[in-house]
Design an enzyme around this catalytic site. Structure first.
Site, mmCIF file in Angstrom:
data_model
loop_
_atom_site.group_PDB
_atom_site.id
_atom_site.type_symbol
_atom_site.label_atom_id
_atom_site.label_comp_id
_atom_site.label_asym_id
_atom_site.label_seq_id
_atom_site.Cartn_x
_atom_site.Cartn_y
_atom_site.Cartn_z
ATOM 1 N N ARG A 1 39.453 -30.735 -7.621
ATOM 2 C CA ARG A 1 38.686 -30.196 -6.502
ATOM 3 C C ARG A 1 39.127 -28.769 -6.231
ATOM 4 O O ARG A 1 40.047 -28.524 -5.459
ATOM 5 C CB ARG A 1 38.908 -31.083 -5.263
ATOM 6 N N ARG B 1 35.659 -30.599 -14.614
ATOM 7 C CA ARG B 1 35.979 -32.026 -14.611
ATOM 8 C C ARG B 1 35.808 -32.620 -16.007
ATOM 9 O O ARG B 1 36.508 -33.576 -16.370
ATOM 10 C CB ARG B 1 35.111 -32.767 -13.593
ATOM 11 N N GLU C 1 33.692 -38.895 -10.241
ATOM 12 C CA GLU C 1 32.384 -38.231 -10.305
ATOM 13 C C GLU C 1 32.437 -36.993 -11.196
ATOM 14 O O GLU C 1 33.337 -36.156 -11.088
ATOM 15 C CB GLU C 1 31.966 -37.821 -8.893
ATOM 16 N N ARG D 1 33.292 -23.240 -3.597
ATOM 17 C CA ARG D 1 33.228 -24.117 -2.425
ATOM 18 C C ARG D 1 34.505 -23.995 -1.611
ATOM 19 O O ARG D 1 35.601 -23.984 -2.165
ATOM 20 C CB ARG D 1 33.029 -25.576 -2.871
ATOM 21 N N SER E 1 26.071 -35.344 -10.453
ATOM 22 C CA SER E 1 25.293 -35.903 -9.366
ATOM 23 C C SER E 1 23.861 -35.441 -9.583
ATOM 24 O O SER E 1 23.603 -34.245 -9.659
ATOM 25 C CB SER E 1 25.845 -35.375 -8.043
#
Length: 420
Positions: free
Chosen positions: A275, A387, A347, A260, A350
């Site tokens: 991130r 994560r 988070e 990403r 998801s």
RNA sequence: GGAGAGGUGCCAGAGCGGUCGAAUGGGCCGGUCUCGAAAACCGGUGUGGGGGCAACUCCACCGUGGGUUCGAAUCCCACCCUCUCCGCCA
């Protein structure tokens, strides 16, 4: 992608759904274009019908050895009008398609309303955050302390938002990926898939990243895109397919790197490996019967939660409000894991039910008696490996900076009990 | 990278430029037969869109995009993909 017919049947419901997403009404504009388009289409088709009819006559006349020049003259005259009519039909169609392709999915009825993440609703918690008798560190401090997490070297060769993991920490990440994959395939019935991680435009259009969100992705000089999630290749496995009901639900999982650009996240989570541009993730995708996607959604979320529970990591599950949901989702559960170093939940998964939104974009259908139906597609992280690594480090850290290996991961760690 | 072959309906597979939306086989659905089933036989069965309350009807689609033609699955061009052989290579 939305069904124009549904908008035609109930424009108010469509605009109400957009309003819940904080968007201006669009039905009037769409229906106006749609009406003009259908008029143009009808005219064009009638002309074509006439042309087909005349051409057929020419064939018959010629076979009978008669003179067809009169008919040919008429059809030639007709032909002059073709390009203009065709252009109008095509242009209006393209305008409608472009408009539709950029409209997000509508929220499910039971999704809470709200403009941003402040309005998400917590549904449940699992586990109790551990009491530390020392000040717990954040993962990057822990990693640097052991020398097994090297941000400097990564920055030197790749820039910001990359990391080099070494030794037992590198192995821990591998262990996590294998563990998650084993649980999802062995216990939850997901079929392991090893998909391409470079894909073409169509695949990303199908899942909804394109045409709007190309800036969030990396693109190779061949025109391929690096996948931001295995949701893309896994879901596209049913693109252009007509499935038998017996094949549903189709449950697939993959452990892949994800890429990403984080174009819109400048300054956010710059420290550590929360991130990054590149990370591993075990993705879950279900292709479900349209009448049974809600229950599949609950099940999938449970499959993700299971991983955290096996690892003994406290977490909570929330339902995203209308303003915080992704483009393709009609309902999303986020699972957040407790990070003692940061002192908050972050988070880690998801899980979204996209309804028929992606299915319509990629023409994934279910064979039905009269008129085929679109399937429903769901995707969820089961889990984000990077994560999870962070969560294990922070939750299992000891006063001396070492990290205990969770019981569930020991079989994958080749005898290593603690990372130091 | 070089040479060749090919991309047609749920699958396999045929298709003189005009009655081809497409033969045939398989699958699937329905029926006959049977106590029941199998087999056999008969019938049905593509996708998307427009119009119509409906019966129905029209348009488009034979990898994708252009072109030739009164008319293209069939001819021409470009591109994409698959397969075979050679080369290179993890």
């Amino acid at each position: 992608m939305h069904d124009l017919k549904a908008i035609r049947d109930n424009p108010q419901a469509f605009d109400d759904g957009l309003a819940r997403r904080g968007l201006a009404p669009l039905s009037a504009r769409l229906l106006e274009l749609d009406s003009r388009r259908r008029t143009a289409q009808t005219r064009f088709q009638e002309m074509q019908a006439r042309r087909n009819e005349l051409s057929k006559q020419i064939g018959i006349l010629k076979r009978q050895g008669q003179d067809a020049s009169a008919v040919m003259a008429e059809v030639a005259e007709l032909k002059d009008k073709v390009p203009a009519m065709e252009d109008e039909d095509k242009a209006l169609g393209a305008e409608i398609d472009a408009l539709l392709a950029a409209i997000p999915n509508l929220p499910a009825e039971d999704v809470p309303d709200g403009p941003d993440e402040e309005h998400n609703v917590e549904l449940r918690r699992w586990g109790t955050p551990r009491d530390f008798d020392f000040q717990p560190l954040e993962h990057d401090a822990l990693g640097e302390k052991s020398g097994l997490m090297d941000f400097d070297s990564a920055a030197k060769m790749s820039g910001a938002r990359f990391v080099v993991l070494k030794g037992a920490l590198a192995r821990l990440e591998r262990a996590l990926g294998q563990f998650m994959l084993d649980v999802q395939t062995g216990e939850h019935g997901y079929t392991e898939v090893n998909p391409p991680i470079l894909v073409k435009d169509d695949a990303l259009f199908g899942t909804g990243q394109l045409p709007k969100f190309g800036d969030d992705l990396f693109r190779a000089n061949t025109g391929h895109w690096l996948i931001p999630t295995a949701e893309v290749p896994l879901t596209n496995l049913v693109a252009d397919k007509i499935l038998d009901e017996a094949a549903l639900p189709m449950r697939m999982t993959a452990l892949t790197p994800c890429f990403r650009s984080e174009a819109g996240a400048a300054g956010k989570d710059t420290r550590g490996m929360i991130r990054h541009h590149q990370f591993w993730k075990v993705e879950l995708v279900s292709i479900a019967h349209p009448d049974r996607s809600d229950e599949e959604h609950e099940r999938m979320t449970g499959c993700a939660e299971t991983i955290l529970q096996r690892l003994g990591l406290p977490h909570r599950t929330i339902v995203l409000c209308t303003g915080d949901m992704g483009f393709a989702a009609r309902k999303t559960y986020d699972i957040e894991v407790w990070l003692p170093g940061q002192g908050r939940y972050r988070e880690i998964s998801s899980c979204s039910n996209c309804g028929d939104f992606q299915a319509r974009r990629m023409k994934a259908r279910l064979k039905a008696d009269k008129g085929n139906r679109l399937v429903h597609t769901l995707n969820g992280s089961g889990l984000a490996v990077g994560r999870t690594l962070i969560a294990v480090m922070e939750n299992y850290q000891q006063a001396d900076g070492s990290i205990l290996v969770p019981e569930a991961l020991k079989p994958y760690m080749g005898g290593v009990e603690a990372i130091r």
